[in-house]
Design a protein around this motif. Structure first.
Motif, short mmCIF file in Angstrom:
data_model
loop_
_atom_site.label_atom_id
_atom_site.label_comp_id
_atom_site.label_asym_id
_atom_site.label_seq_id
_atom_site.Cartn_x
_atom_site.Cartn_y
_atom_site.Cartn_z
N LEU A 61 13.79 3.16 11.77
CA LEU A 61 14.69 2.85 10.66
C LEU A 61 13.95 2.38 9.40
CD1 LEU A 61 17.58 1.09 12.60
CD2 LEU A 61 17.56 3.41 11.66
N PHE A 62 12.84 1.67 9.60
CA PHE A 62 12.11 1.12 8.47
C PHE A 62 10.76 1.80 8.26
CE2 PHE A 62 14.94 -2.27 9.93
CZ PHE A 62 15.66 -2.47 8.77
N PHE A 63 10.69 3.08 8.61
CA PHE A 63 9.42 3.80 8.55
C PHE A 63 8.83 3.83 7.15
CE2 PHE A 63 7.30 7.88 7.66
CZ PHE A 63 6.14 7.63 8.35
N ARG A 64 9.64 4.13 6.16
CA ARG A 64 9.10 4.25 4.80
C ARG A 64 8.46 2.95 4.33
NH1 ARG A 64 14.02 7.41 3.85
NH2 ARG A 64 13.38 9.59 3.84
N GLN A 65 9.15 1.84 4.54
CA GLN A 65 8.61 0.55 4.13
C GLN A 65 7.35 0.21 4.92
OE1 GLN A 65 11.75 1.24 4.95
NE2 GLN A 65 13.18 0.24 3.59
N LEU A 66 7.39 0.48 6.21
CA LEU A 66 6.25 0.20 7.08
C LEU A 66 5.05 1.07 6.69
CD1 LEU A 66 5.22 -1.29 9.61
CD2 LEU A 66 5.97 0.70 10.92
N SER A 67 5.32 2.32 6.36
CA SER A 67 4.25 3.23 5.98
C SER A 67 3.57 2.79 4.69
CB SER A 67 4.82 4.64 5.82
OG SER A 67 3.82 5.56 5.49
N LYS A 68 4.35 2.36 3.72
CA LYS A 68 3.78 1.88 2.46
C LYS A 68 2.93 0.63 2.70
CE LYS A 68 7.49 3.62 -0.49
NZ LYS A 68 8.66 3.24 -1.27
N TRP A 69 3.46 -0.30 3.50
CA TRP A 69 2.73 -1.53 3.81
C TRP A 69 1.42 -1.22 4.53
CZ3 TRP A 69 1.61 -3.29 8.79
CH2 TRP A 69 1.00 -4.55 8.84
N ARG A 70 1.49 -0.31 5.51
CA ARG A 70 0.31 0.05 6.30
C ARG A 70 -0.76 0.71 5.42
NH1 ARG A 70 -0.59 4.58 9.95
NH2 ARG A 70 -2.08 3.93 11.50
N GLU A 71 -0.33 1.57 4.51
CA GLU A 71 -1.28 2.25 3.63
C GLU A 71 -1.96 1.25 2.69
OE1 GLU A 71 -3.70 5.08 2.45
OE2 GLU A 71 -2.23 5.33 4.06
N LYS A 72 -1.20 0.32 2.14
CA LYS A 72 -1.79 -0.71 1.28
C LYS A 72 -2.79 -1.55 2.06
CE LYS A 72 2.06 -1.33 -1.90
NZ LYS A 72 3.12 -2.25 -2.35
N ARG A 73 -2.45 -1.89 3.27
CA ARG A 73 -3.33 -2.70 4.13
C ARG A 73 -4.63 -1.95 4.43
NH1 ARG A 73 -2.53 -3.46 10.07
NH2 ARG A 73 -4.09 -4.97 10.61
N ARG A 74 -4.50 -0.66 4.73
CA ARG A 74 -5.69 0.15 5.02
C ARG A 74 -6.58 0.28 3.79
NH1 ARG A 74 -5.26 3.77 9.76
NH2 ARG A 74 -6.80 5.04 8.71
N GLN A 75 -5.98 0.46 2.61
CA GLN A 75 -6.75 0.56 1.38
C GLN A 75 -7.45 -0.76 1.07
OE1 GLN A 75 -3.93 1.83 -1.55
NE2 GLN A 75 -4.07 3.99 -0.98
N LYS A 76 -6.76 -1.86 1.30
CA LYS A 76 -7.33 -3.18 1.04
C LYS A 76 -8.54 -3.43 1.93
CE LYS A 76 -4.55 -6.66 -0.07
NZ LYS A 76 -3.59 -7.78 0.08
N LYS A 77 -8.46 -2.96 3.18
CA LYS A 77 -9.58 -3.13 4.12
C LYS A 77 -10.64 -2.05 3.96
CE LYS A 77 -7.25 -5.56 7.84
NZ LYS A 77 -6.98 -5.57 9.28
N GLY A 78 -10.35 -1.04 3.16
CA GLY A 78 -11.31 0.04 2.94
C GLY A 78 -11.37 1.04 4.08
#
Length: 157
Positions: A61-78
């Motif tokens: 149900l919350f895939f879009r929000q989770l996907s955006k959060w996960r991508e930001k987290r991955r970018q932040k960690k490099g």
């Protein structure tokens, strides 16, 4: 897991539900644990399924929000490369599609992560949720029966 044994009654089932709902903990852990503690196998199976399926629903149900959060987290960690679990899931996806990923997911990558990956790979929400439910039913029944007879066999020896 002594603290689960020290609780009694309904609280043991509640703790199992929370464990089943925890990301990356699937029925592969919760069902044998509950049955090994001597709890009712049918209740343990239902609780394990419900907790695990709740996470699939939430992620679906919350895939879009989770996907955006996960991508930001991955970018932040490099992090740019996919993880080993994601790579394994992609190979299964390419070879067997959504049904194959759903049926092997609990043992390989976890149902919750498989749901996220299937959605990332482009499957529709209803199909992902349906196939993950089918997979969880099959694995929950198999693990419940296997745990009951496996622990029963161990007591005989």
């Amino acid at each position: 897991m002594e603290w689960i044994q020290q609780t009694d009654g309904i609280w043991q089932y509640f703790i199992l539900f929370l464990l089943a709902a925890a990301p990356l903990l699937d029925v592969f852990l919760v069902v044998p644990l509950g049955i090994g503690l001597g709890l009712n196998p049918i209740a343990v199976g239902i609780i394990g399924f419900a907790g695990n399926f709740l996470m699939v629903l939430i992620f679906g149900l919350f895939f879009r929000q989770l996907s955006k959060w996960r991508e930001k987290r991955r970018q932040k960690k490099g992090i740019t490369a996919p993880s080993k679990r994601e790579t394994r899931a992609r190979r299964i996806w390419e070879k067997y599609g959504l049904p194959g990923l759903a049926l092997v997911a609990p043992g390989i990558v976890g149902t919750d992560l498989a749901a996220i990956l299937a959605l990332t790979f482009g499957s529709s929400r209803p199909r992902v949720i349906s196939w993950m439910a089918i997979s969880l039913v099959i694995w929950t029944i198999a693990l419940t029966i296997g745990s009951v007879y496996g622990f029963g066999y161990m007591k005989v020896i």
